[in-house]
Design an enzyme around this catalytic site. Sequence first.
Site, PDB file in Angstrom:
ATOM      1  N   PHE A   1       1.146   1.596  -4.475  1.00  0.00           N
ATOM      2  CA  PHE A   1       2.501   2.042  -4.175  1.00  0.00           C
ATOM      3  C   PHE A   1       2.929   1.608  -2.781  1.00  0.00           C
ATOM      4  O   PHE A   1       2.159   1.711  -1.828  1.00  0.00           O
ATOM      5  CB  PHE A   1       2.607   3.573  -4.232  1.00  0.00           C
ATOM      6  CG  PHE A   1       2.388   4.161  -5.594  1.00  0.00           C
ATOM      7  CD1 PHE A   1       3.447   4.352  -6.466  1.00  0.00           C
ATOM      8  CD2 PHE A   1       1.116   4.541  -6.003  1.00  0.00           C
ATOM      9  CE1 PHE A   1       3.253   4.911  -7.721  1.00  0.00           C
ATOM     10  CE2 PHE A   1       0.906   5.101  -7.249  1.00  0.00           C
ATOM     11  CZ  PHE A   1       1.983   5.286  -8.116  1.00  0.00           C
ATOM     12  N   ASP A   2       4.162   1.149  -2.678  1.00  0.00           N
ATOM     13  CA  ASP A   2       4.846   1.163  -1.389  1.00  0.00           C
ATOM     14  C   ASP A   2       5.297   2.611  -1.178  1.00  0.00           C
ATOM     15  O   ASP A   2       5.399   3.372  -2.140  1.00  0.00           O
ATOM     16  CB  ASP A   2       6.047   0.214  -1.432  1.00  0.00           C
ATOM     17  CG  ASP A   2       6.887   0.311  -0.178  1.00  0.00           C
ATOM     18  OD1 ASP A   2       6.336   0.144   0.914  1.00  0.00           O
ATOM     19  OD2 ASP A   2       8.100   0.573  -0.313  1.00  0.00           O
ATOM     20  N   LYS A   3       5.561   3.000   0.065  1.00  0.00           N
ATOM     21  CA  LYS A   3       5.914   4.399   0.310  1.00  0.00           C
ATOM     22  C   LYS A   3       7.406   4.685   0.143  1.00  0.00           C
ATOM     23  O   LYS A   3       7.814   5.495  -0.690  1.00  0.00           O
ATOM     24  CB  LYS A   3       5.482   4.819   1.730  1.00  0.00           C
ATOM     25  CG  LYS A   3       5.846   6.272   2.076  1.00  0.00           C
ATOM     26  CD  LYS A   3       5.381   6.638   3.470  1.00  0.00           C
ATOM     27  CE  LYS A   3       6.208   5.991   4.545  1.00  0.00           C
ATOM     28  NZ  LYS A   3       7.604   6.543   4.614  1.00  0.00           N
TER      29      LYS A   3
ATOM     30  N   THR B   1       9.665   4.844  -3.274  1.00  0.00           N
ATOM     31  CA  THR B   1       8.811   4.935  -4.468  1.00  0.00           C
ATOM     32  C   THR B   1       8.195   6.332  -4.537  1.00  0.00           C
ATOM     33  O   THR B   1       8.527   7.123  -5.418  1.00  0.00           O
ATOM     34  CB  THR B   1       7.731   3.841  -4.446  1.00  0.00           C
ATOM     35  OG1 THR B   1       7.019   3.913  -3.204  1.00  0.00           O
ATOM     36  CG2 THR B   1       8.342   2.463  -4.579  1.00  0.00           C
TER      37      THR B   1
END
Length: 618
Positions: free
Chosen positions: A314-316, A319
Site C-alpha cells: 500500500f501507498d499511504k 489508500t
Amino acid sequence: MQMQIQKWFQQHKNHIALVSGLLIAGAYGGHWFGLPNGFMNSLLVMASIIGAIPIMLQAYQALKVKVISIDLLVSIAVIGAFIIGEYHESAIVTWLFLFGGFLEQQTLKKTRESIRSLAAMAPQTAVKIVGSDQFETVAVDEIAVGDRVLVRAGAQVPVDGQVVAGTGYVNEASITGEAQLITKSIGAAVYSGSLVDNGTITVVANQVGDDTAFAKIIELVEDAQDSQSTAERFIDRFATYYTPAVLVLAILIGLVTRDFKLAITILVLGCPGALVIGAPVSIVAGIGNGAKNGVLIKGGEVVNTMAGVDTVIFDKTGTLTRGKMTVAQVTSFTADKNAALAIAAAVERQSDHPLAQAIVTYVAQQSLAMTSEITDSQTVKGLGIQAVVGQQTIRIGRAKLLTQAGIVLTQDQMRAIDSAQKAGQSIVLVAIDQQLALLIGVADTLKPDAAEMLTALRQNGVKRLMLLTGDHDQAARNIAQAVGITEYHANLLPAEKVTFVKKAQAQGQTVAFVGDGINDSPSLATADIGIAMGAGTDVAIETSDIVLMQSTLTELVKAKQLARRTARNLRQNIVIAIGTVALLLVGLILGKVQMASGMLVHELSILVVILNAMRLIK
C-alpha cells in the site's frame, strides 16, 4: 451472392433452429397419431437439411482459414447419419447443436448487460449556458472544455467538471457503484453520467466526450471483456489440436470396427463445446459483476493473476488514509472553546493552505458562526498568520510564531504539543491576546474500515501486507500500527518503492500495489497487479490493472474475492466440460449412450457451465 447467402443463414440461425424443432415435433407427433413412416421421415429429412446448412457454412468458413472446427465434426456426423438412414439422429443432432448455440448466445448477452446498461446511461444532450442568462440544448459532443452547463433535477451531468453555482444532491452510482446521494455545492467535482436527484447546479466542463470518467469506465470494461486469460488461450490452443484428433480417432475406429454409426457418434460426442465456452463465459460474468459494483478489472488475465495475489503493498495517502487533511484533535486552554474556534476559522479563511482549509471545514461542520470583523491580516512567511479581530490580536501557526511575540508556553502545553506530534499530527496553535487558546492537531486520517478490510484480505489468501510511503517515519508507524501492518518503510522516493516491489517479486510472491498518485505509477506498472483508487490521478488509473471507483478498501476486498471466485468458477467449468466428454465416451464404449441421447447430454453440459458462470453475475 455466396457471401449474402451465408450472411442470411447466420443472421437467421435461431429462426432455423425453431423451424427445425417444429418439423421434428411434427414428425414425432405424426408417428404418435399413426401416420405413415414416410411422412415422419420426410419431415425429419427436411429438419436435417435445414438445420445442417448453417452448421456446414460455419465449418466451410473455418476450413477456409485451415481450422478444423466443432462445426465440421457435427457436419460429418450429420452427413453420416443421413447416409445410413438415421434421419431422427441427424435431425435431432442438428437441432440440439443449433439450440446449444442459441443458449450460449443468450447467456453471453446476459452477462454483458451490465456494460450495455452503462453505455445506455451515457448522457446524450446538455443544456449549455450561452452568454449571461441564455440556455441552449445541444448534443454532448458539442460541449468543449471550459463551457458552462446547467443541470436540473432529474437530469444527468453531461461532463466531468466543477460546480460553479447552485447546490444539488447527486447520485453517482454509475461511477462508484453506490446509489447514495452526495451533496454537491460550489467547488465540488461532478462526473458525467451521474444523476442530479434534487436541486440545480451549474458546472464548468473540465473533461468532455471520451475523456470523461464515465466514458473511460465503458471503454476499460469493454476492452477487458474482449481480452483473454491464460486459461482461455490454452483452451483455444487445446481445441485447435483436440478437434482434429477426434476426427482422426473416429476414422480409425470406423476402419477397425467397420461400425460407421459408432464412428460418427464419436464425432458428435467428442465435441469440446462446453470446454470452449466455459472459460470465456466465467471471465465475462466476473468482469461484468465487478463493473456493476464499482470494481473495473481490465481483462481475464488480470482476474487470474489477482486470484493468486499473496502480497499487497500500500501507498499511504489516499489508500489507507482519506488523502485529505482533517482536524484530528482540538485541545482548549481557554474558557470558551467554541468562540476561539470561530475566531480561528474566520482568520484561516483568508488562507488557502491545506491546514487552514481543514480548520475552516471543521468549524463549518460544527455550525459555528465565523465573524467578519477582521482587520490588519498578514501572513508571516513560514510561521503562520496574524490578524486583528475586533479588539483582539490573533496569532495562528507554529510555536515559533507565538514565542517570537513573547507568548510563553507552559509545561502542560508543551507536553500536549509533543504528544500530538508523536501521534503524527501537524500542529496549529491559536493565541488570543498573548495567551495560547487552542492546540489544533491536523492529520490525514485513517479510513474507518481500513483495519477491518486488511483483516478480510488476509482471510482471502493475502499472506503479506506492506506500507510504503514518502511521509516521515512517525506518520508511517502510526498508520501501520493502527491497521495491523507490521512491515512499513517511510521517506521513500517513487523509484525506491519500485525496488521494494521488485524485491518481493524476486522472492516468488505475486504482488499487488495499491496507490492513487502520479508518484505511484511506476510501482503500479511494475507490480503483478496495479490497483488504482478511482479518485486518483488519470496517470495512476491508466497504468493500473484494476480501478476501485469509490476509492474504498471494501472494493479492494471485493476485487480479491471476485477474482478468486471467478478463477474457481472457471476451473469448475473446465472439469464439467472434460468430465462430460469422458463419461460420454465411456458410456459409448459400454453401449449405454446413443448419438441423440449423447448429444442431448453434451448440450446440457454447455447449459450447465453457462448457468454455473451466471452465478458470478449475482
